[in-house]
Enzyme design. Structure first.
Site: not given
Lengths: 324, 324
Positions: A16-17, A208, A210, A241, A250
């Site tokens: 997803r991300d 979470h 990055h 990003c 990530n």
């Protein structure tokens, strides 16, 4: 650190991300194959897709097909991003384990990212929660920009607590503290995690990170030191990003798992299997992945002693270079 | 972590450990200019060059000229790598502040890197120490592969202690624990540093990490947690890992300083100045540098709010992408 043998829950977000940020559309069958492989790696959770408008995120326009076609590993929670009631209805028809709701801790970031104020987001997410009440679908809320906003800068810790208070009162299962643009730093992570753990002992807390500014693993260590045991991560570091083109996105799953396992933590995730999947990503997305282990190998992937020390070593073997 | 306001000593190694790995010869005047700029950044120490045989490391064949031409900042210790007595004689003629001696904690790595056994290295370094005795030149010994050897794997902690015992008995000022190929991990760093601090309270201990497997900043944090306050680092991450072509090398100075300063530690190093120097490196070495801050900016390098939320954002601004 006295964490040996601690169970750590790794939650894979690349489908997803990661994929939502890619310019290419990864074919549905390729997505399904990827998610099936990820389902067998030992993750606690896999974020499969997003039930957003196909117009807004064309890369994930096949959310239903993907959710319906994947083979579900019973030990894995399959979570999906749900932005609104329409998305919740679509997701409920797909037998999801968890709905992941998103809003930002920063007013400006929420306006830019979701095109609404935070209070509108809270209202909208409350509607989703109401829609899902009475089902056995768990609810997680991912709060973006918790550790800093690329527009506003620092975020008051009171704001994080205020938003979490609201969702805790709605009986969500978990809150994810997202460092959306890589602004977190270790002492801040320790402070925020300590605060959150004390105030919300009933919530499942996830970090979470990055790696935008290279601190993702250091921040993970800081989170561990405060007893956090759930981490989102993305295979090959997929998921960029938007404010720093070219910068890493990530935190890279294989690098995180590699470090945690060396530390004696039990992630249950098989790094070798991850590395074989990472190799397949560039073909899917059309560019190289991020991360270190995929290039350098694992810590104990050793090299043979050169057969003769008199042979002409390649230049890369540092002849007399006194490498430190 | 209770480290706020702790003084941290950052030691810049790019002119030696970085440039020796580059295929190009950086002109002497360019080296001098770089080192002069580094001298004004606030570093505790700068490793200038190596007095190795010009045949072995042609990239640093101008060691004398560089040492003699640089403008010395009186607040900086200028250190040089000294491999043997001949190198010591050359270095002594150049008014160095410190001689950095190198050997490996691993027998195999010492054989490959220095073409001699560890016991021969110890004898050779002892000769250098004798040669320098009676001068005011400080002596540091960098032990390579302390946290793992790419050929042998794990290194017994007793071996690290045995080698350090030997050099401590020779009254060296400091020992640098080098993670030459990025095999260190945080709990190991804590264990080794704790051991070394207790056993050798009189020694100046430095940590020298490579980011080969992405753990350099996490390992630095682990070292800080054990009270280590000296770190080697290399601008732009210059200085590769010979066993993993393409992988990152030395921990990146600007990323490390950025993190430490956010944590409230006092490095005395000016990140803005570092960033302006990093920009000049690709032209010198002919390829891009590593590191994150140079691409993503510092944590509080903010972005303006888009002037209209109705305008057509660039794709990179994540329209409705629910970025977490």
């Amino acid at each position: 650190m006295g964490l040996t043998n601690t169970k750590i829950f790794i939650q894979e977000v690349s489908p997803r991300d990661g994929l939502q940020n890619e310019a290419v559309f990864v074919e549905t069958e390729e997505k399904v194959k990827l998610i099936n492989q990820l389902g067998d790696c030992g993750f606690a959770k896999v974020e499969v897709t997003s039930f957003t408008s196909p117009k807004a995120i064309p890369a994930l326009r096949d959310a239903e097909e993907v959710m319906k076609q994947i083979v579900r590993n019973p030990r894995v929670d399959y979570t999906v991003l749900v932005p609104n009631v329409r998305g919740a209805e679509r997701a409920m028809a797909c037998n999801i384990d968890e709905a992941n709701l998103v809003m930002s801790a920063s007013e400006s970031h929420n306006l830019v990212n979701l095109r609404m104020s935070r209070s509108d987001s809270m209202r909208q997410l409350k509607q989703i929660i109401d829609e899902l009440s009475g089902t056995d679908i768990a609810i997680n809320v991912s709060l973006s920009s918790v550790f800093g906003c690329p527009i506003e800068g620092n975020i008051q810790e009171e704001e994080i607590l205020r938003l979490t208070d609201f969702f805790a009162s709605q009986n969500v299962r978990g809150i994810t503290l997202c460092d959306t643009t890589g602004m977190a730093y270790p002492t801040q992570v320790e402070r925020v995690c300590s605060l959150m753990k004390r105030r919300f002992p009933q919530l499942e807390l996830t970090l979470h990170f990055h790696d935008t500014r290279g601190m993702a693993l250091a921040n993970s260590l800081a989170g561990l030191n405060q007893g956090i045991n759930r981490f989102d991560a993305s295979l090959g570091g997929l998921g960029g990003c938007p404010y720093a083109p070219g910068a890493s996105g990530n935190v890279c799953t294989e690098d995180m798992v590699h470090m945690f396992e060396l530390m004696g933590l039990r992630t249950g995730v098989d790094v070798v299997r991850l590395l074989s999947i990472v190799k397949t990503l560039p073909q899917l997305i059309g560019h190289p992945t991020w991360g270190n282990i995929s290039k350098a190998g694992r810590r104990l992937d050793l090299h043979p002693m050169p057969s003769s020390l008199n042979q002409d070593f390649t230049h890369s073997l540092t002849q007399h270079k006194s490498t430190t």
